[in-house]
Design an enzyme around this catalytic site. Structure first.
Site, PDB file in Angstrom:
ATOM      1  N   ALA A  65       0.832  -1.203   0.000  1.00 24.84           N
ATOM      2  CA  ALA A  65       0.000   0.000   0.000  1.00 24.84           C
ATOM      3  C   ALA A  65       0.862   1.245   0.000  1.00 24.84           C
ATOM      4  O   ALA A  65       1.874   1.315   0.709  1.00 24.84           O
ATOM      5  CB  ALA A  65      -0.921  -0.006   1.214  1.00 24.84           C
ATOM      6  N   GLY A 109       1.662  -5.712   1.252  1.00 23.78           N
ATOM      7  CA  GLY A 109       0.419  -5.929   0.532  1.00 23.78           C
ATOM      8  C   GLY A 109       0.613  -6.476  -0.865  1.00 23.78           C
ATOM      9  O   GLY A 109      -0.282  -7.133  -1.407  1.00 23.78           O
ATOM     10  N   GLU A 112       0.866 -10.140  -0.422  1.00 20.64           N
ATOM     11  CA  GLU A 112      -0.471 -10.645  -0.145  1.00 20.64           C
ATOM     12  C   GLU A 112      -1.316 -10.718  -1.409  1.00 20.64           C
ATOM     13  O   GLU A 112      -2.046 -11.695  -1.627  1.00 20.64           O
ATOM     14  CB  GLU A 112      -1.168  -9.772   0.893  1.00 20.64           C
ATOM     15  CG  GLU A 112      -2.551 -10.266   1.242  1.00 20.64           C
ATOM     16  CD  GLU A 112      -3.076  -9.676   2.531  1.00 20.64           C
ATOM     17  OE1 GLU A 112      -4.064 -10.209   3.045  1.00 20.64           O
ATOM     18  OE2 GLU A 112      -2.499  -8.682   3.004  1.00 20.64           O
ATOM     19  N   GLU A 132       6.543  -5.964   8.079  1.00 17.42           N
ATOM     20  CA  GLU A 132       5.863  -5.227   9.144  1.00 17.42           C
ATOM     21  C   GLU A 132       6.652  -5.149  10.445  1.00 17.42           C
ATOM     22  O   GLU A 132       6.819  -4.077  11.028  1.00 17.42           O
ATOM     23  CB  GLU A 132       4.470  -5.845   9.399  1.00 17.42           C
ATOM     24  CG  GLU A 132       3.394  -5.385   8.425  1.00 17.42           C
ATOM     25  CD  GLU A 132       3.396  -6.133   7.109  1.00 17.42           C
ATOM     26  OE1 GLU A 132       2.420  -6.020   6.359  1.00 17.42           O
ATOM     27  OE2 GLU A 132       4.398  -6.845   6.805  1.00 17.42           O
TER      28      GLU A 132
END
Length: 258
Positions: A65, A109, A112, A132
């Site tokens: 993101a 992301g 993912e 993260e």
């Protein structure tokens, strides 16, 4: 289509391309909206039987993101990846098969989003990571839940706890990707997978995907006892009759998707 996404069709194959290479194809709200529109078109267009998700530029598939412009807090973000990941909003289920062509960085992301695909082809320069914990940012844990289901337990935990990455060769060894090819062959290989899928009965493929994924987390006896509406509907489809006729006549089936 909205900014940051290219959408095109080639026969029965839709190609969705992340197109912000200078930003490592990180996903901003406009791209999320464009991806939502892409998945919706793929789901509702009966002439699209399979989709390929790729990205522009050799350096990155997707760096996750885009938060540099405050997109996380501007109130406009839908679920990441246009709803495909289910992170940040309602999950959108893609009924058609999805092939991901991954090169360079697939992190956060972006990793993912790749794991949402049914088939993953990786370029030999691909790197997969969950950064993260390393950068001290923990939000919704969708990527972690997917990783622990798609990788061996201790490999996934190592990625989650350290923030380190694995390369394409490791991803193939752990069963995360279906194959590794030179970057120059990436799109060709992904399209070859799409063509192979599209050569099968599209309604049967969609029914199979629905059945497998809808009961993936359930006990086997529950999965076996479940009645699947797409499979039952397929029994009266034109394609089922065409498949039986083609088999009897020893010829290639001419699927209609109906």
């Amino acid at each position: 289509m909205s900014s940051g996404i290219l959408f095109e069709t080639d026969g029965h194959v839709a190609r969705v391309t992340l197109d912000r290479p200078k930003a490592l194809n990180s996903i901003d709200p406009e791209m999320d909206q464009a991806l939502f529109e892409s998945w919706t078109e793929i789901n509702t267009n009966p002439d699209i039987w399979v989709a390929v998700l790729g990205a522009t530029g050799e350096k990155a598939f997707c760096a996750g993101a885009n938060v540099s412009g405050g997109a996380e807090g501007d109130g406009r973000r839908m679920a990441l990846g246009g709803g495909l990941t289910g992170v940040g909003g309602p999950m959108l289920t893609l009924r058609k098969p999805l092939v991901a062509a991954v090169q360079g960085y697939a992190i956060g992301g972006g990793f993912e989003l790749a794991m949402c695909a049914d088939i993953i082809v990786a370029a030999d320069n691909a790197q997969f990571g969950i950064p993260e914990t390393k950068v001290g940012i923990i939000g919704e844990a969708g990527i972690m839940h997917r990783a622990i289901r798609q990788l061996p337990h201790h490999i996934a935990m190592a990625l989650i706890l350290t923030g380190d990455r694995i390369d394409a060769a490791q991803a193939e060894r752990y069963g995360l990707v279906n194959g590794v090819v030179p970057y120059e062959k990436l799109l060709e290989t992904a399209m070859s997978w799409a063509d192979r899928i599209a050569s099968a009965s599209p309604l049967a493929v969609q029914a199979a995907k629905d059945a497998v994924l809808s009961r993936a987390g359930w006990p086997l006896e529950v999965a076996l006892a479940t009645r699947y509406e797409p499979i039952e509907a397929y029994a009266s489809s034109q394609d089922r009759h065409e498949g039986r006729a083609a088999f009897a006549e020893k010829r290639a089936a001419q699927w209609s998707g109906r």
